[in-house]
Design an enzyme around this catalytic site. Structure first.
Site, PDB file in Angstrom:
ATOM      1  N   HIS A 155       3.274   1.789   2.733  1.00 32.70           N
ATOM      2  CA  HIS A 155       2.496   0.543   2.850  1.00 32.70           C
ATOM      3  C   HIS A 155       1.129   0.708   2.186  1.00 32.70           C
ATOM      4  O   HIS A 155       0.698  -0.145   1.401  1.00 32.70           O
ATOM      5  CB  HIS A 155       2.333   0.198   4.330  1.00 32.70           C
ATOM      6  N   GLU A 156       0.451   1.809   2.485  1.00 37.62           N
ATOM      7  CA  GLU A 156      -0.882   2.034   1.918  1.00 37.62           C
ATOM      8  C   GLU A 156      -0.813   2.380   0.433  1.00 37.62           C
ATOM      9  O   GLU A 156      -1.702   2.003  -0.340  1.00 37.62           O
ATOM     10  CB  GLU A 156      -1.611   3.134   2.695  1.00 37.62           C
ATOM     11  N   HIS A 159      -0.891  -0.707  -1.575  1.00 38.52           N
ATOM     12  CA  HIS A 159      -2.270  -1.182  -1.755  1.00 38.52           C
ATOM     13  C   HIS A 159      -2.956  -0.409  -2.879  1.00 38.52           C
ATOM     14  O   HIS A 159      -3.562  -0.979  -3.785  1.00 38.52           O
ATOM     15  CB  HIS A 159      -3.082  -0.959  -0.475  1.00 38.52           C
ATOM     16  N   ASP A 166      -1.998  -7.375   2.171  1.00 38.62           N
ATOM     17  CA  ASP A 166      -1.239  -7.538   3.413  1.00 38.62           C
ATOM     18  C   ASP A 166      -0.684  -8.942   3.549  1.00 38.62           C
ATOM     19  O   ASP A 166      -1.270  -9.921   3.068  1.00 38.62           O
ATOM     20  CB  ASP A 166      -2.125  -7.212   4.621  1.00 38.62           C
TER      21      ASP A 166
END
Length: 905
Positions: A155-156, A159, A166
């Site tokens: 998930h990170e 980014h 998000d």
């Protein structure tokens, strides 16, 4: 509209990722060069390294399947701090450092939770700066709150690497859909759950109720929470809730929820996360792997930071005699050795012209005698040609001669001359593993100089005619170990042209986070001025207290004994000479306490190079620990090779170039090109009149803290999220001053100075808000400029529709709102506009979708803003507002595995 689309495409192509020098490469589907660095303040713990390895290994497989067999993690370096014990399996790093790491492991400042997050402040599709994990997150089982650590890492990583955002929104957790249903802000809408309000749990039993509609907004009441079902069939999305077992993919165009009021839709114009990922550089030439089996597990290298090794490689060729360059170099080098380099570092020095000479082999910096031993060898005469490669090779020899490895060592290369043979030593530089920081002095320094910095991960600077450019550059080259409390901090660096027999006065605030090892330095060009310095308690220091160096390089310094007094220091300089002369004042200091991080400011441009008419963005980050500092003045000064300066006030308002409001990242577009060549950036951050404060809210761009789940008719709650109270006492910061260099960048293709036709449209409006007030729709937004975020736009185009506007065509076909009485304000101002939606039938529950464009005087049109929704909602009497959904008489509640009766009514 053609003008608008061309400009949008142009901006997309030219606003490239930021200046951070990540070492990550994607080769044959595998990511190499990932650096995970542990902060020196983290206690030694073998389990931390084990868990990092397990996290990345799990993440690699999850990433491989999430990207449809396209990418995985192949080689990862874990950087161990010097504060840990040495072991045989630890190797010496090359260019890897804490400050340049892709992932950092560090404690949060003020203990505000363990949410993993990514520092991300660029446009859609632009890389972030780093991922931050706390040791507690890596050592504690938080799977039920965030999901497994491997999933969180993916998930990170999305980014950080691909610049996506998000798909939830803690500030707007619900919205009213096109179908007139209240939906949780999520992607995809196939994720199911219930919406409840939690009440207190006295005596071991909890009471809850289903969410009620707010009588004013039509949405759910403020404390309503979405609880997902533990068992799901939806595969999307990793950017919403990777903790769900079924979630293994990113939202695609087919599954993307364009209505959700989340940052992904706002920043990426409604594009799905997968669409943005597929358009990234990583995926343009990467095909799915055809092998049946997943790739092998990642390979890990354990690197241990070493003591700092720095060698100055200084040009003393004949051209250095022009414009007092040799003097200025010596003044700045002396300041670096005495005031900036950290105690305990090993420092050497080489001088070069057409040949090179080692002046000092590596010497450990311990006291004043060591400084004097090195500064005594600074060159006093400039002559000869310029051979940068010979200077660099002598620098390597100085390091090796002292039984140190060139790997991970730093060279500060300063030169003003051209050298056609500089590329002959590029391979030697690569093999050395050294980090090379370059300082180009004057307009004629070798054009290939910055290549040395780029290939080794070093800083690059350009300094012009006054000494401050050099002192700013040297002051920026501090340790990259993550030990912020040891780093030198510039409070002031000012050049003052003083006429004969005149006096100038000034002030410098010293705040309570700094004060150790504080120096005031004054330089001059003709004659030493009369100096008077007074501390906040009235103690006075005079000219005789300032120590003049023995090298006759026209500088005098005063080291404040002990800890400098907190408050405003005042100085007065009198030019006793009959002629005008240039005086400079430089103030440096260090952290007051090893346990309290100082307020720091860093700055950089969005890219190293720009080809006109590409715009660039100036970024400055001001923080204490990991907390953003708000409410301050941040001024950027950009200078060209011929001394022309552009001053920009940077903003943290979430508009124009600034992505997120109140994140401590101050930004502004730069478009005022003034010819080709090198440009330098410096930033001055000041807190005045007690307006500064810390932002205690959790950062954005993080994995979602899941409050609980519904499983087999039971609500299973996670421990409540740690409350972050807006403690004004802790949040307040006294007045301070910070000055930092943002390095240099190079411009090509620019026309000569003068008036040129506008090529930039107004910036996109990114903070549009809408609401009904009686029969009128009220809009508010931050005004863009005539040129991006500068000046005034000429007019606005506002369009309204009862249908959701997915595309540009939808906007063009929507109903035009009369804006003839709307006069645009100066960029950065708040715009407010209200209108009555005529030609529409409006009744209770009527929804309108609204978007805005700005047009400048050259008829260039901005991108369409994000879409906002306004709903006509007529409040009902309180008794008429019913719970939504079916009443549930009894549900079993489990908190931390303990069953409890949960009554819902």
């Amino acid at each position: 509209m053609v003008l608008c689309l061309n400009v949008i495409l142009f901006l997309t192509l030219h606003l490239l990722p930021g200046m951070k020098s990540s070492m990550v490469n994607l080769i044959n589907n595998g990511y190499d060069g990932i650096v995970i660095a542990i902060n020196p303040s983290v206690p030694e713990d073998e389990k931390l390294i084990e868990n990092i390895k397990e996290m990345v290994t799990e993440a690699s497989t999850y990433l491989f399947h999430a990207t449809k067999r396209r990418v995985y993690f192949r080689n990862v370096s874990i950087l161990i701090p010097m504060t840990w014990k040495s072991k045989s399996e630890y190797f010496i790093p090359k260019q890897e450092s804490y400050d340049q790491a892709d992932v950092i492991v560090a404690n949060p400042y003020l203990k505000y939770g363990d949410d993993p997050y990514t520092l991300q402040y660029g446009r859609c599709g632009e890389k972030g700066k780093y991922i931050h994990f706390t040791p507690n997150f890596l050592l504690t089982n938080n799977f039920h709150i965030y999901g497994s650590r491997g999933r969180v890492f993916v998930h990170e990583w999305a980014h950080l690497r691909w610049g996506i955002f998000d798909e939830y929104n803690v500030d707007q957790p619900f919205y009213i859909s096109r179908k007139n249903t209240i939906e949780a802000t999520r992607c995809s809408t196939h994720i199911t759950g219930i919406n409840v309000v939690f009440k207190k749990c006295p005596g071991g039993s909890c009471i809850t109720s289903l969410c009620r509609r707010d009588s004013q907004t039509g949405l759910y009441e403020a404390k309503c929470t979405f609880l997902p079902k533990k068992s799901q069939t939806a595969k999307e999305s990793i950017m919403f809730m990777p903790s769900l077992h079924s979630v293994t993919e990113f939202c695609t165009e087919k599954t993307h929820n364009t209505e959700a009021p989340n940052l992904q839709n706002k920043m990426c114009n409604g594009k799905s996360t997968w669409d943005v990922i597929m358009n990234s550089v990583d995926f343009q030439n990467t095909s799915p792997m055809t092998e049946m089996n997943p790739p092998t597990h990642p390979t890990f290298s354990l690197l241990k930071s070493k003591q700092r090794v720095v060698c100055l490689v200084l040009d003393k060729s004949g051209s250095m005699s022009a414009e007092d360059r040799l003097f200025r170099m010596n003044q700045a080098a002396e300041l670096y050795l005495i005031q900036v380099i950290e105690k305990g570092s090993l420092v050497g020095m080489v001088t070069f012209d057409s040949v090179a000479e080692i002046q000092n082999h590596l010497t450990r910096i311990t006291d004043d005698n060591v400084y004097q031993k090195i500064t005594a060898k600074l060159p006093q005469v400039a002559n000869g040609g310029t051979s940068i490669c010979r200077g660099l090779k002598a620098g390597f020899q100085a390091i090796i001669h002292s039984d140190q490895s060139t790997s991970g060592s730093e060279i500060i290369l300063l030169t003003d001359g051209e050298d056609n043979e500089i590329n002959s030593c590029f391979e030697d530089v690569k093999r050395s593993g050294a980090i090379i920081h370059t300082i180009a002095l004057g307009p004629s320094a070798a054009k290939e100089l910055e290549t040395l910095s780029n290939m080794t991960g070093g800083y690059r600077f350009f300094a012009n005619k006054d000494i401050t450019g050099l002192t700013n550059a040297f002051s920026r080259i501090s340790s990259r170990s993550g030990s912020i409390t040891q780093q030198a901090i510039q409070l002031e660096s000012k050049a003052l042209k003083i006429t004969g027999r005149k006096r100038v006065n000034g002030t410098v605030p010293v705040d309570s986070t700094v004060g150790n090892d504080t120096f005031f330095v004054v330089t001059w060009t003709i004659q030493k001025p009369e100096i008077v310095l007074q501390d906040p308690k009235g103690k006075t220091y005079k000219t005789s207290d300032f120590k003049e160096d023995k090298l006759n390089i026209r500088s005098a310094r005063l080291q404040i004994p002990g800890i400098a007094e907190t408050g405003t220091w005042t100085y007065s300089l009198l030019n006793n000479h009959a002629s005008s002369q240039m005086l400079t004042v430089t103030v440096t200091t260090r952290a007051r306490s090893p346990t309290t991080p100082p307020v720091i400011a860093t700055a950089h441009m969005s890219q190293h190079t720009a080809h006109y008419p590409s715009p660039m963005i100036v970024y400055a980050q001001v923080s204490q620990g990991f907390l953003p500092v708000l409410g301050i003045s941040v001024i950027a000064i950009i200078e060209t090779e011929d001394g022309h300066q552009v001053t920009l006030e940077l903003w943290d308002n979430g508009a124009g170039a600034d992505t997120v409001k109140n994140d401590g990242i101050y930004s502004r577009y730069f478009t005022d090109y003034y010819g080709n060549g090198r440009y330098s950036l410096k930033v001055h951050a000041q807190a005045r009149n007690n307006t500064a404060r810390l932002n205690l809210r959790q950062p954005q761009n993080k994995v979602l803290y899941v409050p609980g789940y519904v499983e087999n008719g039971k609500i299973i709650l996670n421990p409540p999220r740690p409350e972050v109270k807006d403690d004004l006492a802790k949040a307040k910061i006294e007045d301070f001053s910070r000055l930092t260099s943002g390095g240099s960048f190079t411009v090509s293709g620019a026309p000569p100075p003068g008036n040129h036709p506008s090529v930039f449209p107004p910036s996109k409006i990114t903070d549009l808000e809408a609401k009904f007030k009686e029969d009128y729709i009220q809009l508010s937004w931050t005004a863009p400029g005539n040129v991006l975020d500068k000046g005034k736009a000429n007019s606005y185009v506002i369009r309204i529709s009862k249908s959701f506007m997915d595309r540009q065509e939808d906007f063009d076909n929507a109903t035009l709102v009369n804006t003839s009485n709307l006069i645009p304000k100066e960029a950065g101002s708040k715009e407010n506009f209200e209108f009555k939606p005529e030609h529409f039938r409006v009744e209770n529950g009527t929804k309108f979708y609204i978007s805005v464009q700005a047009i400048n005087e050259a008829n260039l049109i901005s991108e369409v803003s994000h879409i906002v929704q306004a709903i006509k909602f007529i409040p009902l009497p309180e008794d008429s507002v019913h719970d939504l959904g079916t009443k549930i008489s009894e549900i079993t509640l489990a908190i931390l595995g303990l069953p409890m009766i949960f009554s819902v009514f």
